[in-house]
Design an enzyme around this catalytic site. Structure first.
Site, short mmCIF file in Angstrom:
data_model
loop_
_atom_site.label_atom_id
_atom_site.label_comp_id
_atom_site.label_asym_id
_atom_site.label_seq_id
_atom_site.Cartn_x
_atom_site.Cartn_y
_atom_site.Cartn_z
N SER A 34 0.95 -1.15 0.17
CA SER A 34 -0.05 0.02 0.02
C SER A 34 0.88 1.20 -0.02
O SER A 34 1.67 1.59 -0.71
CB SER A 34 -0.91 -0.07 1.19
OG SER A 34 -1.46 0.95 1.37
N ASP A 64 -9.78 -4.65 -4.28
CA ASP A 64 -9.17 -3.84 -3.75
C ASP A 64 -9.70 -2.46 -3.79
O ASP A 64 -9.41 -1.89 -4.71
CB ASP A 64 -7.66 -3.85 -4.05
CG ASP A 64 -6.65 -3.13 -3.02
OD1 ASP A 64 -7.11 -2.19 -2.41
OD2 ASP A 64 -5.47 -3.39 -2.96
N HIS A 122 -7.46 -5.39 -0.07
CA HIS A 122 -6.09 -4.66 0.25
C HIS A 122 -5.60 -5.11 1.14
O HIS A 122 -4.27 -5.36 1.35
CB HIS A 122 -6.55 -3.30 0.52
CG HIS A 122 -5.41 -2.12 0.26
ND1 HIS A 122 -4.89 -1.92 -0.91
CD2 HIS A 122 -4.72 -1.31 1.27
CE1 HIS A 122 -3.92 -0.79 -0.58
NE2 HIS A 122 -3.89 -0.72 0.90
#
Ligand SMILES: *[C@@H]1O[C@H](CO)[C@@H](O)[C@H](O)[C@H]1NC(C)=O
Ligand SMILES: *[C@@H]1O[C@H](CO)[C@@H](O)[C@H](O)[C@H]1NC(C)=O
Ligand SMILES: *[C@@H]1O[C@H](CO)[C@@H](O)[C@H](O)[C@H]1NC(C)=O
Ligand SMILES: *[C@@H]1O[C@H](CO)[C@@H](O)[C@H](O)[C@H]1NC(C)=O
Length: 474
Positions: free
Chosen positions: A244, A415, A446
């Site tokens: 991320s 995601d 995610h």
């Protein structure tokens, strides 16, 4: 009293923003949920499961060292380290005679036990939240295994911390698996999370402490941490694995300070984030409000604290539920679309007690700005301030086309922070993408990269192959 007035003003501005948006029904409920979390009051609850990365590691049989790194602008960041010489199954990998390794390892286990102190209580708001640091220690065996090129640096994402890497089950946590495979595992913590809330001159209650977004992480935090690890291990280069925002900051650093590219042999990007133009995440519903919110904060006299402390406090109330969605238990889940039923159920209380691990409001705003601008660029301070800071009206773009580090990306369909278009754009712009894998499970999201029970089989197994290959190749 003043506080109430401020909250009402803030809520007013946000509601005004919501009303001005088209098709407001589904948005309104999400915004009101975010709003509630941002401005809800109440003291943080401390969950009995809350333990720091170190004590979690010790419980699983691993030694976790804490190291402190000071950034150029005075933030004290904690690095966590799983030294290969202290891995429970180390003999298989270090190729050392047992008589050579055993005594020093045992001695160090004791030293660490006494040095680590009590488990961290992230929710205590003393301003002194601190992870005791084990003394810096250069181990010959460790340094040998490091210089053989097996240093891996793991970097958490938005609202995460180093314990993102060891709060899956013991058998499925990436940090342990990498350590078992003989890697020298280092884990970074960006400013503002529970392990990195100290500053040379500021307490974390000072609004100035929270004046940062991922620009500062790229400019100060990541370079300081990478330099430290390379110096400590004696390695010339390391292998970087980011999740991320851990990828966002990597891309930002490598494009703005390209000399750092020479320090990274290869990169694995889990759920890479640069542009965020076609995302599902409710972050985008904040986007139209960012300017107003900033204006309010400025009118109130640089009051970053209002938002930030509220945010942090609400972040530590993991058991409040919005509607019937499992992901509403937690702001981070809400923003990323994580469904806790995808994790090992025994780990869910631990995960909830550790996450979100802290973030600045400005960082959220920065992502929201990215949704509006469609560009991967520096924080937008407004025309005048931009001119002052950047010498131009528009914030400068992070140009990823010059990043020559070999990169392997993993992304997934479910995601919320990642749009398929954004991934393909990144894949096209980065000159050295080795491979770009779409995770085969269509509901993989995610945070599943960290906690899902199938993360190991769908992602990590491939990561090990990639790292093995990278170590031989680069
Ligand atoms: C902290 O304060 C000292 C003394 O005022 C100053 O010299 C130093 O530059 C400050 N450091 C940072 C990072 O602001
Ligand atoms: C370390 O702990 C073990 C068992 O707890 C003990 O037998 C040993 O004496 C300790 N070593 C040191 C150096 O304290
Ligand atoms: C580590 O490297 C040094 C210098 O190359 C060597 O003298 C030492 O024996 C090595 N130690 C191990 C455990 O391999
Ligand atoms: C990025 O850099 C490349 C090569 O230097 C250049 O051609 C391109 O225009 C730049 N892109 C942006 C958005 O500045």
């Amino acid at each position: 009293m003043m506080r109430v007035v401020r909250m009402v003003m803030l809520a007013g501005v946000m509601v005004a923003g919501v009303m001005s948006m088209p098709s407001r029904a589904p948005r309104q409920s999400l915004i009101s949920e975010i709003l509630t979390r941002l401005i809800s009051s109440g003291s943080p609850t401390l969950h009995p499961h809350v333990q720091d990365t170190g004590s979690l590691g010790r419980e699983a049989g691993y030694l976790v060292e804490s190291h402190t790194v000071t950034t150029e602008d005075g933030y004290l960041l904690t690095l966590h380290h799983l030294p290969p010489y202290a891995n429970p199954s180390r003999r298989r990998y270090l190729h050392l005679r047992e008589s050579e390794t055993d005594p020093p390892v045992r001695a160090r286990w004791n030293a660490s036990d006494s040095g680590e102190g009590p488990a961290l209580s992230p929710a205590t708001d003393t301003g002194e939240t601190e992870v005791p640091t084990t003394p810096r220690y250069m181990d010959q065996h460790a340094s040998n295994s490091s210089s053989s090129g097996k240093v891996v640096f793991l970097q958490h994402g938005l609202m995460g911390s180093s314990d993102n890497w060891n709060t899956n089950t013991k058998q499925d946590s990436l940090a342990y698996l990498l350590s078992d495979a003989g890697y020298d595992v280092w884990m970074g913590n960006f400013r503002g999370n529970i392990y990195s809330r100290r500053h040379m001159n500021l307490t974390h209650k000072d609004p100035r402490f929270w004046k940062f977004s991922y620009d500062e992480m790229a400019r100060y935090d990541l370079p300081a941490m990478l330099d430290y690890v390379l110096e400590e291990t004696g390695a010339r280069r390391l292998h970087y694995l980011g999740h991320s925002m851990g990828t966002t900051v990597f891309f930002a650093l490598m494009s703005s300070q390209p000399e750092y590219q020479q320090r990274v042999a290869s990169m694995v990007a889990l759920a890479p984030v640069a542009t965020v133009t076609n995302i599902v995440s409710p972050i985008k519903y904040l986007a139209p409000l960012v300017n107003e919110l900033q204006l309010v904060l400025r009118l109130l006299g640089n009051d970053q604290e209002l938002m930030t402390n509220r945010l942090l406090i609400s972040l530590w109330e993991p058991y409040r539920v919005c509607g019937s969605h499992a992901f509403c238990e937690n702001l981070q889940f809400l923003i990323t679309g994580f469904d806790p039923s995808r994790a090992d159920q025994e780990m869910v209380p631990v995960i909830l007690s550790h996450n979100p691990a802290g973030a600045s409001t400005q960082t959220l705003f920065h992502f929201a700005q990215g949704f509006t601008s469609g560009r991967f660029q520096h924080f937008d301070w407004g025309r005048e301030s931009n001119l002052e800071r950047y010498g131009q009206v528009e914030p400068p773009v992070y140009n990823v086309t010059n990043i020559n580090v070999p990169i392997t990306m993993f992304w997934s369909l479910n995601d919320w922070l990642i749009g398929e278009k954004d991934v393909h754009r990144l894949e096209e712009e980065l000159p050295h993408v080795e491979a770009c894998y779409k995770v085969s499970n269509p509901i993989f999201s995610h945070l599943d990269f960290l906690w899902a029970t199938d993360a190991r089989s769908l992602v990590y197994e491939k990561v090990f192959d990639i790292l093995d290959e990278a170590i031989n190749k680069y």
